[in-house]
Design an enzyme around this catalytic site. Structure first.
Site, PDB file in Angstrom:
ATOM      1  N   PHE A  46       0.818  -1.210   0.000  1.00 37.33           N
ATOM      2  CA  PHE A  46       0.000   0.000   0.000  1.00 37.33           C
ATOM      3  C   PHE A  46       0.850   1.258   0.000  1.00 37.33           C
ATOM      4  O   PHE A  46       1.799   1.380   0.788  1.00 37.33           O
ATOM      5  CB  PHE A  46      -0.871   0.070   1.261  1.00 37.33           C
ATOM      6  CG  PHE A  46      -1.990  -0.910   1.298  1.00 37.33           C
ATOM      7  CD1 PHE A  46      -3.236  -0.596   0.779  1.00 37.33           C
ATOM      8  CD2 PHE A  46      -1.802  -2.173   1.861  1.00 37.33           C
ATOM      9  CE1 PHE A  46      -4.269  -1.504   0.816  1.00 37.33           C
ATOM     10  CE2 PHE A  46      -2.832  -3.085   1.909  1.00 37.33           C
ATOM     11  CZ  PHE A  46      -4.074  -2.753   1.383  1.00 37.33           C
ATOM     12  N   ASP A  47       0.480   2.197  -0.854  1.00 36.09           N
ATOM     13  CA  ASP A  47       0.847   3.579  -0.620  1.00 36.09           C
ATOM     14  C   ASP A  47       0.071   4.023   0.620  1.00 36.09           C
ATOM     15  O   ASP A  47      -1.016   3.496   0.893  1.00 36.09           O
ATOM     16  CB  ASP A  47       0.452   4.430  -1.830  1.00 36.09           C
ATOM     17  CG  ASP A  47       0.475   5.905  -1.529  1.00 36.09           C
ATOM     18  OD1 ASP A  47       1.549   6.413  -1.161  1.00 36.09           O
ATOM     19  OD2 ASP A  47      -0.584   6.540  -1.645  1.00 36.09           O
ATOM     20  N   CYS A  48       0.596   4.980   1.356  1.00 31.40           N
ATOM     21  CA  CYS A  48      -0.092   5.424   2.579  1.00 31.40           C
ATOM     22  C   CYS A  48      -0.897   6.703   2.383  1.00 31.40           C
ATOM     23  O   CYS A  48      -2.120   6.718   2.532  1.00 31.40           O
ATOM     24  CB  CYS A  48       0.918   5.602   3.707  1.00 31.40           C
ATOM     25  SG  CYS A  48       0.144   6.123   5.263  1.00 31.40           S
ATOM     26  N   THR A  98      -3.988   7.243  -0.028  1.00 29.07           N
ATOM     27  CA  THR A  98      -4.617   5.929  -0.182  1.00 29.07           C
ATOM     28  C   THR A  98      -5.258   5.477   1.126  1.00 29.07           C
ATOM     29  O   THR A  98      -6.431   5.129   1.171  1.00 29.07           O
ATOM     30  CB  THR A  98      -3.573   4.891  -0.647  1.00 29.07           C
ATOM     31  OG1 THR A  98      -2.941   5.345  -1.846  1.00 29.07           O
ATOM     32  CG2 THR A  98      -4.231   3.534  -0.891  1.00 29.07           C
TER      33      THR A  98
END
Length: 230
Positions: free
Chosen positions: A12-14, A17
């Site tokens: 995951f991008d944080c 997102t």
């Protein structure tokens, strides 16, 4: 539609997102600019932020705290004011207060039951530690720009993640809201991708424009979590 059961790890991008970074950015920059008699609308602020951030991240590596400091400085240069020391640090200092999107935590809990969860984020270790408390799940790996000494869309950040995850690439699915920072590079490396198009109804994001075709597009993480349960 991709078959989610073929994957064992979700990366995951944080910010943008999982964490609502646009509102975090606007919550700092909008009043700061007004203090200096600069009245920009939200889209203008985010568009200029994206320009400045990308420019600073392309050069020799500096910590993200310094990137954000220089972003504020560049706003001052463009609009003719000199930020105070507190204002220069205000964006970085505000990250600890940036909150997840309403669907994030529950979706991560659901996904954690089936997948390894990994973070690949353009941030410093200490700044992500603040956000990790809000996200409320334990990630199997956390890869930051500080560790990679580079910023996405660099291939380096993704290669470090793939190395740490230690699974075949076909078992890794990258999930991100930024086509520019994430989807283009992940696809170039042969990773499957999910574009979380949270800004579909809201216009400009804090990312430079980019175009590619993700393997799956969803409006939010709640939708991805529901698909994983089918």
């Amino acid at each position: 539609m991709i078959e989610l059961n073929q994957y064992k790890a979700l990366t995951f991008d944080c910010y943008g997102t999982l964490i609502d970074w646009e509102n975090g950015i606007l919550g700092v920059l909008k009043p700061l600019l007004l203090t200096h008699n600069t009245n920009l609308d939200n889209d203008q602020i985010l568009d200029i932020f994206a320009e400045f951030e990308a420019e600073l991240e392309k050069g020799e590596y500096i910590k993200y705290r310094e990137v954000l400091k220089r972003v504020v400085q560049k706003f001052g240069e463009r609009f003719g004011f000199k930020p105070t020391a507190d204002e220069l640090n205000s964006l970085a200092n505000s990250i600890q207060h940036w909150l997840p999107f309403p669907d994030t935590v529950e979706a991560l809990r659901t996904l954690k039951q089936k997948f390894k969860l990994v973070i690949i984020s353009n941030v410093d270790d200490d700044l992500f530690a603040f956000s990790a408390k809000h996200l409320e799940v334990k990630f199997d790996e956390i890869i930051t720009a500080e560790q990679a000494k580079s910023y996405k869309p660099s291939f380096n950040n993704f290669r470090l993640a793939i190395e740490r995850i230690d699974l075949p690439q076909e078992q890794i699915l990258h999930v991100a809201a930024s086509v520019y920072h994430d989807i283009v590079t992940a696809k170039s490396l042969g990773l499957s991708t999910v574009w979380v198009n949270r800004r579909a109804e809201q216009g400009v994001s804090a990312n430079l424009p980019a175009v590619t075709q993700p393997d799956l597009e969803v409006p939010d993480l709640k939708t991805l979590a529901a698909l994983s349960s089918q």
